[in-house]
Design a protein around this motif. Structure first.
Motif, PDB file in Angstrom:
ATOM      1  N   VAL A 194       0.817  -1.239  -0.176  1.00 14.64           N
ATOM      2  CA  VAL A 194       0.032  -0.126   0.125  1.00 14.64           C
ATOM      3  C   VAL A 194       0.915   1.314   0.047  1.00 14.64           C
ATOM      4  O   VAL A 194       0.805   2.172  -0.852  1.00 14.64           O
ATOM      5  N   GLU A 195       1.862   1.263   0.928  1.00 16.74           N
ATOM      6  CA  GLU A 195       2.837   2.354   0.789  1.00 16.74           C
ATOM      7  C   GLU A 195       3.283   2.771  -0.480  1.00 16.74           C
ATOM      8  O   GLU A 195       3.319   4.014  -0.686  1.00 16.74           O
ATOM      9  N   SER A 196       3.707   1.672  -1.280  1.00 23.38           N
ATOM     10  CA  SER A 196       4.403   2.144  -2.484  1.00 23.38           C
ATOM     11  C   SER A 196       3.411   2.705  -3.464  1.00 23.38           C
ATOM     12  O   SER A 196       3.590   3.518  -4.454  1.00 23.38           O
ATOM     13  N   MET A 197       2.086   2.345  -3.246  1.00 22.39           N
ATOM     14  CA  MET A 197       1.126   2.637  -4.423  1.00 22.39           C
ATOM     15  C   MET A 197       0.855   4.246  -3.789  1.00 22.39           C
ATOM     16  O   MET A 197       0.257   4.999  -4.775  1.00 22.39           O
ATOM     17  N   LEU A 198       0.860   4.622  -2.618  1.00 26.86           N
ATOM     18  CA  LEU A 198       0.416   5.828  -2.161  1.00 26.86           C
ATOM     19  C   LEU A 198       1.654   6.985  -2.098  1.00 26.86           C
ATOM     20  O   LEU A 198       1.464   8.086  -1.900  1.00 26.86           O
ATOM     21  N   SER A 199       2.944   6.367  -2.140  1.00 27.89           N
ATOM     22  CA  SER A 199       3.750   7.509  -2.064  1.00 27.89           C
ATOM     23  C   SER A 199       4.391   7.648  -3.336  1.00 27.89           C
ATOM     24  O   SER A 199       4.084   6.960  -4.380  1.00 27.89           O
ATOM     25  N   GLY A 200       4.917   8.949  -3.610  1.00 28.52           N
ATOM     26  CA  GLY A 200       5.271   9.420  -4.975  1.00 28.52           C
ATOM     27  C   GLY A 200       4.334   9.824  -5.766  1.00 28.52           C
ATOM     28  O   GLY A 200       3.140  10.000  -5.365  1.00 28.52           O
ATOM     29  N   GLY A 201       4.467   9.987  -7.204  1.00 25.98           N
ATOM     30  CA  GLY A 201       3.500  10.083  -8.000  1.00 25.98           C
ATOM     31  C   GLY A 201       2.902   8.981  -8.770  1.00 25.98           C
ATOM     32  O   GLY A 201       2.172   9.412  -9.721  1.00 25.98           O
TER      33      GLY A 201
END
Lengths: 199, 449, 310
Positions: free
Chosen positions: C220-227
């Motif tokens: 989840v974190e990787s989908m929500l962080s950055g653009g």
């Protein structure tokens, strides 16, 4: 000015119109002085090797031409390298491998071929024109890249804003070369169009 | 009664406006008998027929007035009784000089008795059905006007196992087939049965889009107790009634490229065609009337049963004329919005056997768009019912590159108009494919001849 | 009465290029508002400069190249706004201007204008700026902070933020990419108006999560962080540079997810979305070539091609 010479500078500019000698144009044009040095070195080798190629063209058989031209250009490239190392060591270290590589430059080989198939006047006019054209083109690319990429021109500070790192990288070299090629083509095309309408 | 029977691709033109059909779908068919009719000789695909009557001749209703020419030829019949007042070229929708016979109606409607009725479709001699269809001048009335008896010409090694009656009426605005299905449902089933018996086919399918639930119901009732006839509702989507799409949806088969429906053992008939077959078999009546929807910007949109050869301007006047000032009229289109042909500079044009409708568009609706650059949005690719790449094909067609256009299957384009309809850049895709198809076909003929 | 003669069809879908571009602009409004709320006045300034210079640049290049002026189709405005929303709120205005001009003149105009650019102009401009002036593009501001304290983005400091912060956008980052509810609102609008289809946004986000998780990141974190989410909705879906067929779009989205994960794990930059999409833009013609739909009445495309070539 001789027609051949002006052709080499404008309508048949080796770098901007014929796409010859692109490799050094991307590699050593991060600053204007190096670009100019490279241009001059290439032009000198070009004129000398074209002269020799014109003479040798009468005796070398067709099968051996390419090998011969490489030998000839390699000779003069070596001379150029020694001169640079002896008298301009800084520039030489900046240009690095690209001076010996003049020996296999497409520009040199194509012009040598042209020289061997034409009269002395045409060969020399062409070599001088192409040489000058190459110097101009290299210097232009160098100037643009040095201003935009480092914010300087021939080493002195110029730019009020932060320079663009990309332009100093090889990728930026491609972009700048492409844009300059486009401008050059647009200008010469306009000029040609005018001449045609006059005639 | 919504249905999921459909093909891949397609578009939903005028979806919010009931496909433009609401003004006329509740209008019962009105008989309209013209004072003069102009019957064209080239109403079917194939060579125009040769007139056999002269100016001054008296003709009876249904009398043959022209002989068929060639393999795809059809006879033509008088649609009124009366005196022939002209034989010569007239303006048609596609052709500025179409050969036609003009007859002044004496309103006596005396029938000629040259065609022999075969009687009940279930008991008549099946071998006589196809000759009767030919003699009655029946051609496809869905648009392509292919002579119907030629469709029944089963070659050595071919056979037919399904006949599909096309009641999809996916074209916008038109409700002529819809009304026919409501008002003459039994005749349509009779026509289908006659066709099935002629070729000894066991399965007949009447396919109807689900935006006509009343027609589906009426046809179900009419088909009750008839051998092998079934009704199939289809999803409302354009071009659901296209021959290739219909075969795909109904039978799951695809007509191979450059082949005909009969190669996958299918014959497709329009509902009007089925009705004409029944008329020819049961009563011995030739094809001389048809139902035509007149809609768009007219005062009273109507469905007319007209004599073949009735003039479009007369029908528009019969509808009460234009509902907008005449200088606001932009286009008068023969047929629906997706495939219809606009009338060239005049509406004094005769109705042919396959003209299902006349639609009047306002100036605002007919304004021309500039072609914008393709933004590669892929809508045309999604919309194409055939699976072509219209955006790419157009570059080849515009460049006149017949070889590449052919490689990208331009000849398989069904010219349905879905890509042009959906293109946000208003690129005229369909018409450029049509032009390229014509060019390649002309080239092929040249190569042969 | 003068009757027009025009080929069928005589009706047209209400969707036009301009209408579609306007839809995208409208869908970007929530992100823009969230950006202004979180980062203040500098965000408005950047958006204005970026949009105006993109439109002006488009007008100029079309004038120079002798093309018909098409600034009315709004595509330049979309490019400008997307670029601005992709920048850090502390980016100097002239950097945004340079980026916009590069996007519309070099990436789009010189390759033939709208539809002929093989790279997404806004992303190519962002990549250009990132390489040219990395310092400005990677100086972040903490949101809702009056004195604009520089903070580390969640990608540089994964442990520093909660999932709630990541979702609501209370994190340092680009103007438009931080506030996920605003992006989702835009997505809903785009889907509702049928401007885009759901495949690319959903598959791209999901594949990014999966590949990042496989390489040791949080799903989840990787989908929500950055653009990732912003790019999945507004940039990977750019018509011109994404594949045509649904099958192709899935391949494209998977490629983007994989490259993002690789760059984040092994690359020099903490964020890989820009380069991932640009790389897959370049691969789009190849993807299109191998994911063509089968044409009705043909066995399959490969056989047909073999026939056409031999």
């Amino acid at each position: 000015m001789d027609n051949r010479t002006s052709n080499g500078i404008l309508a048949g500019n080796p770098l901007f119109r014929l796409g010859l000698g692109v490799c050094p144009a991307l590699a050593v044009t991060t600053c204007a002085s190096a670009a100019l040095g490279m241009g001059v070195a290439t032009a000198c080798v070009l004129v000398c090797s074209s002269l020799v190629a014109f003479v040798l063209g009468k005796v070398v058989s067709e099968k051996g031409t390419v090998a011969t031209w490489i030998m000839v250009t390699a000779c003069f490239a070596t001379v150029a390298q020694f001169i640079l190392k002896g008298w301009f060591p800084e520039l030489a270290s900046e240009l690095g491998i690209f001076v010996p590589l003049i020996a296999v430059s497409s520009l040199l080989l194509s012009r040598a071929d042209f020289a061997s198939n034409n009269s002395l006047g045409a060969a020399m006019g062409d070599a001088v024109g192409m040489g000058i054209g190459y110097i101009i083109a290299m210097t232009l690319v160098g100037i643009v890249r040095e201003i935009l990429g480092q914010g300087t021109l021939f080493g002195s500070d110029l730019l009020p804003f932060t320079p663009m790192t990309l332009v100093a990288l090889p990728a930026g070299g491609f972009i700048v070369l492409g844009l300059l090629m486009g401008c050059w083509n647009a200008i010469t095309a306009k000029k040609n169009g005018k001449e045609e309408t006059q005639a | 009664m919504s249905s999921n029977n459909t093909f891949r691709g397609g578009v939903h033109p005028l979806h919010g406006a009931h496909e433009g059909k609401s003004p006329t779908r509740g209008q019962a068919v009105i008989d309209y008998t013209a004072e003069t009719v102009t019957i064209m000789m080239g109403m079917h695909l194939g060579a125009p027929s040769t007139p056999t009557v002269q100016v001054g001749d008296h003709v009876k209703l249904g009398q043959q007035i022209a002989d068929p020419v060639g393999f795809l030829g059809l006879p033509v019949h008088a649609s009124v009784s009366g005196e022939v007042i002209a034989v010569g070229p007239v303006q048609s929708v596609m052709n500025p000089a179409a050969m036609a016979v003009t007859i002044k109606n004496d309103f006596k409607d005396e029938w000629v008795d040259t065609l022999e009725p075969l009687g009940d479709v279930e008991t008549c001699d099946p071998t006589k059905i196809v000759p009767a269809i030919k003699a009655a001048g029946v051609c496809g009335q869905g648009g392509a006007s292919f002579p119907t008896h030629v469709k029944f010409a089963v070659k050595e090694g071919q056979y037919c196992d399904t006949i599909i009656v096309n009641g999809a009426e996916c074209e916008t605005h038109l409700t002529c087939d819809h009304r026919l299905m409501l008002e003459q449902s039994k005749r349509i089933v009779d026509g289908l049965r006659a066709a099935m018996r002629a070729l000894d086919v066991k399965k007949g399918v009447i396919a109807i889009e689900d935006n006509k639930p009343d027609a589906i119901e009426a046809m179900r009732k009419a088909a009750e107790g008839r051998d092998g006839v079934e009704i199939m509702p289809l999803m409302t989507k354009y071009p659901q009634g296209g021959e290739k799409q219909l075969i795909q949806v109904v039978t799951g088969r695809e007509v191979p490229t450059k082949k005909l429906p009969l190669d996958v053992h299918v014959i497709v008939l329009n509902v009007s065609t089925a009705k004409s077959i029944a008329d020819a078999v049961i009563e011995g009546k030739p094809l001389i009337t048809r139902i035509t929807t007149v809609t768009g910007h007219v005062v009273r949109p109507c469905n007319f049963r007209v004599r073949v050869g009735t003039m479009v301007d007369e029908l528009i006047a019969e509808c009460g004329g234009y509902s907008i000032p005449e200088d606001q009229v932009g286009k008068v289109v023969m047929g629906g919005a997706m495939t219809g042909f606009p009338c060239p500079n005049t509406t004094h044009i005769p109705i042919a056997k396959a003209n299902g409708g006349v639609v009047v568009y306002s100036e605002e609706e007919s304004k021309d768009y500039d072609e914008d650059p393709c933004i590669r949005c892929g809508r045309c690719v999604e919309a194409c019912p055939i699976g072509l790449n219209p955006y790419k094909l157009k570059y080849f067609c515009d460049a006149g590159d017949m070889k590449r256009a052919g490689e990208w299957c331009v000849m398989d384009c069904v010219v349905c108009g879905s890509c042009s309809y959906i293109c946000p850049a208003h690129r005229r895709l369909t018409s450029s494919f049509k032009a390229m198809k014509d060019k390649i076909a002309a080239e092929a003929r040249k190569g042969k001849g | 009465m003068k009757l027009h003669l025009s080929p069928a069809p005589h009706v047209h879908s209400p969707q036009t290029t301009r209408a579609l571009m306007l839809n995208v602009l409208v869908a970007l409004i929530p992100c823009a508002i969230a950006g202004v709320y979180l980062f203040g006045f500098s965000a408005i300034l950047l958006m204005l400069v970026s949009v105006l210079s993109a439109v002006a640049g488009e007008a100029i290049i079309q004038k120079i190249l002798g093309q018909k002026s098409r600034i009315n189709d709004m595509s330049a405005a979309v490019t400008g706004l997307i670029l601005a929303l992709n920048l850090s709120p502390r980016t100097p205005w002239w950097v945004a201007m340079a980026g916009s001009l590069f996007a519309v003149i070099v990436v789009k105009g010189l390759f033939g204008g709208l539809g002929d650019n093989f790279l997404n102009p806004a992303l190519a401009a962002r990549a250009f700026l990132l390489v040219c002036w990395p310092r400005y593009l990677t100086t972040w501001a903490a949101p809702l902070a009056a004195d604009a304290v520089a903070g580390a983005t969640p990608l540089a400091n994964p442990a520093g933020y909660t999932l709630g912060q990541l979702f609501l956008g209370n994190i340092p980052g680009s103007i438009g990419e931080v506030c996920k509810p605003a992006i989702l609102l835009g997505l809903v609008y785009l889907l509702f108006t049928k401007t885009i289809t759901w495949q690319i946004p959903v598959y791209m986000t999901a594949f990014t999560g999966v590949f990042c998780a496989l390489m040791g990141g949080g799903f989840v974190e990787s989908m929500l962080s950055g653009g990732v989410l912003f790019a999945a909705v507004f940039m990977a879906t750019d018509y011109v540079t994404c594949p045509m067929s649904t099958k192709g779009q899935i391949v494209y989205a998977a490629g983007i997810g994989l490259i993002i994960a690789l760059i984040r794990k092994f690359g020099l930059y903490p964020e890989g979305v820009t380069f991932a999409i640009l790389l897959m833009n370049v691969a789009t013609p190849i993807i299109d070539r191998f994911t063509k739909r089968r044409v009705y009445g043909y066995e399959d495309n490969k056989k047909k091609e073999a026939k056409a070539n031999g």
